[in-house]
Design a protein around this motif. Structure first.
Motif, mmCIF file in Angstrom:
data_model
loop_
_atom_site.group_PDB
_atom_site.id
_atom_site.type_symbol
_atom_site.label_atom_id
_atom_site.label_comp_id
_atom_site.label_asym_id
_atom_site.label_seq_id
_atom_site.Cartn_x
_atom_site.Cartn_y
_atom_site.Cartn_z
ATOM 1 N N PHE A 80 0.832 -1.205 0.000
ATOM 2 C CA PHE A 80 0.000 0.000 0.000
ATOM 3 C C PHE A 80 0.868 1.257 0.000
ATOM 4 C CE2 PHE A 80 -2.747 3.239 1.911
ATOM 5 C CZ PHE A 80 -3.801 3.168 1.022
ATOM 6 N N ASN A 81 2.030 1.181 0.625
ATOM 7 C CA ASN A 81 2.971 2.299 0.588
ATOM 8 C C ASN A 81 3.409 2.571 -0.858
ATOM 9 O OD1 ASN A 81 4.773 4.320 1.429
ATOM 10 N ND2 ASN A 81 6.410 2.834 1.688
ATOM 11 N N TYR A 86 2.861 6.006 -5.692
ATOM 12 C CA TYR A 86 2.534 6.072 -7.117
ATOM 13 C C TYR A 86 1.358 7.014 -7.352
ATOM 14 C CZ TYR A 86 0.671 4.751 -11.652
ATOM 15 O OH TYR A 86 0.179 4.790 -12.932
ATOM 16 N N PHE A 87 0.317 6.882 -6.563
ATOM 17 C CA PHE A 87 -0.905 7.655 -6.786
ATOM 18 C C PHE A 87 -0.736 9.138 -6.459
ATOM 19 C CE2 PHE A 87 -5.164 9.185 -5.708
ATOM 20 C CZ PHE A 87 -5.814 8.852 -6.879
ATOM 21 N N LEU A 88 0.008 9.454 -5.414
ATOM 22 C CA LEU A 88 0.147 10.846 -4.999
ATOM 23 C C LEU A 88 1.287 11.585 -5.695
ATOM 24 C CD1 LEU A 88 -0.614 10.627 -1.176
ATOM 25 C CD2 LEU A 88 -2.140 11.306 -3.028
ATOM 26 N N VAL A 99 3.848 21.661 -12.472
ATOM 27 C CA VAL A 99 4.010 21.386 -11.041
ATOM 28 C C VAL A 99 4.355 19.913 -10.883
ATOM 29 C CG1 VAL A 99 2.889 21.407 -8.783
ATOM 30 C CG2 VAL A 99 2.294 23.156 -10.474
ATOM 31 N N ALA A 100 5.414 19.638 -10.143
ATOM 32 C CA ALA A 100 5.821 18.264 -9.854
ATOM 33 C C ALA A 100 5.565 17.987 -8.384
ATOM 34 C CB ALA A 100 7.288 18.059 -10.175
ATOM 35 N N VAL A 101 4.786 16.954 -8.115
ATOM 36 C CA VAL A 101 4.498 16.529 -6.742
ATOM 37 C C VAL A 101 5.140 15.167 -6.575
ATOM 38 C CG1 VAL A 101 2.724 16.012 -5.044
ATOM 39 C CG2 VAL A 101 2.296 17.759 -6.789
ATOM 40 N N LYS A 102 6.099 15.071 -5.651
ATOM 41 C CA LYS A 102 6.801 13.801 -5.409
ATOM 42 C C LYS A 102 6.544 13.365 -3.980
ATOM 43 C CE LYS A 102 11.198 11.495 -5.904
ATOM 44 N NZ LYS A 102 12.613 11.630 -6.187
ATOM 45 N N GLN A 103 5.804 12.279 -3.831
ATOM 46 C CA GLN A 103 5.491 11.727 -2.516
ATOM 47 C C GLN A 103 6.640 10.811 -2.107
ATOM 48 O OE1 GLN A 103 2.593 12.659 -1.000
ATOM 49 N NE2 GLN A 103 3.112 11.568 0.852
ATOM 50 N N GLN A 104 7.377 11.187 -1.067
ATOM 51 C CA GLN A 104 8.516 10.392 -0.615
ATOM 52 C C GLN A 104 8.062 9.240 0.286
ATOM 53 O OE1 GLN A 104 11.400 11.090 -1.847
ATOM 54 N NE2 GLN A 104 11.325 13.223 -2.408
ATOM 55 N N HIS A 105 7.306 9.588 1.332
ATOM 56 C CA HIS A 105 6.776 8.636 2.299
ATOM 57 C C HIS A 105 5.352 9.074 2.595
ATOM 58 C CE1 HIS A 105 10.844 7.133 2.809
ATOM 59 N NE2 HIS A 105 11.247 8.375 2.983
ATOM 60 N N TYR A 106 4.724 8.478 3.578
ATOM 61 C CA TYR A 106 3.329 8.822 3.871
ATOM 62 C C TYR A 106 3.160 10.312 4.176
ATOM 63 C CZ TYR A 106 1.924 3.935 4.049
ATOM 64 O OH TYR A 106 1.649 2.646 3.726
#
Length: 178
Positions: A80-81, A86-88, A99-106
């Protein structure tokens, strides 16, 4: 994620994520991890030396069901992580900026943007057999800002996205947003 705040005449043209292939490949280890406890007992039963121990590792044993449940819960949480990242993580193209949004962790996210009026060059690169077949690649946006390069890697249809970005880059002397 908080919604993207747009300027009065700004609108979203496209939202793009990494190609689905990278999501699927990153989930494969977790599929194998989920199968390990289910296959371990039967595989031990095939060898004559370990067959007596295989009986203790069957799912009929309450302790083994507890172990399997815990194992699958941990595997599901880790998978799920991967889905959350991937989704965020995405690239958003508006008529004024990228705009670049990079989700590193939760709870760790990096957001950066480049205004299209600062864009000097947009390059797409598809390298290799698999990227050519699946149509994914890298887009490099060079700007006149503090971050000289803005790289979007493993993006689907990079040539089409490059052309779309260039469509919204204002010509010299043109006022953006008009």
């Amino acid at each position: 994620m908080k919604t993207l705040e747009l300027n009065p005449n700004e609108f979203i043209v496209l939202k793009a994520r990494k190609h689905w292939f990278f999501f699927a490949v990153s989930l494969l280890p977790y599929v194998f991890l989920a199968l390990i406890p289910l296959l371990f007992g039967p595989l031990l039963g095939l060898l004559p030396q370990t067959a007596p121990y295989a009986e203790n590792l069957s799912l009929a044993q309450p302790l083994m069901r507890l172990f399997l449940g815990t194992w699958l819960l941990l595997t599901w949480t880790a998978a799920f992580n991967i889905f959350t990242r991937y989704f965020l993580s995405m690239w958003i193209l508006t008529n004024e900026r990228i705009v670049a949004v990079k989700q590193q962790h939760y709870f760790d996210r990096e957001v950066s943007s480049v205004f299209l009026n600062r864009v000097q060059d947009v390059t797409s690169n598809v390298f290799g057999i698999i990227p050519s077949l699946l149509s994914y690649g890298t887009i490099t946006v060079q700007s006149a800002g503090a971050h000289e390069e803005f790289i979007m890697s493993n993006i689907p249809n990079p040539d089409e996205l490059r052309d779309l970005i260039l469509k919204y880059v204002p010509e010299e002397g043109e006022v953006p947003g008009l």
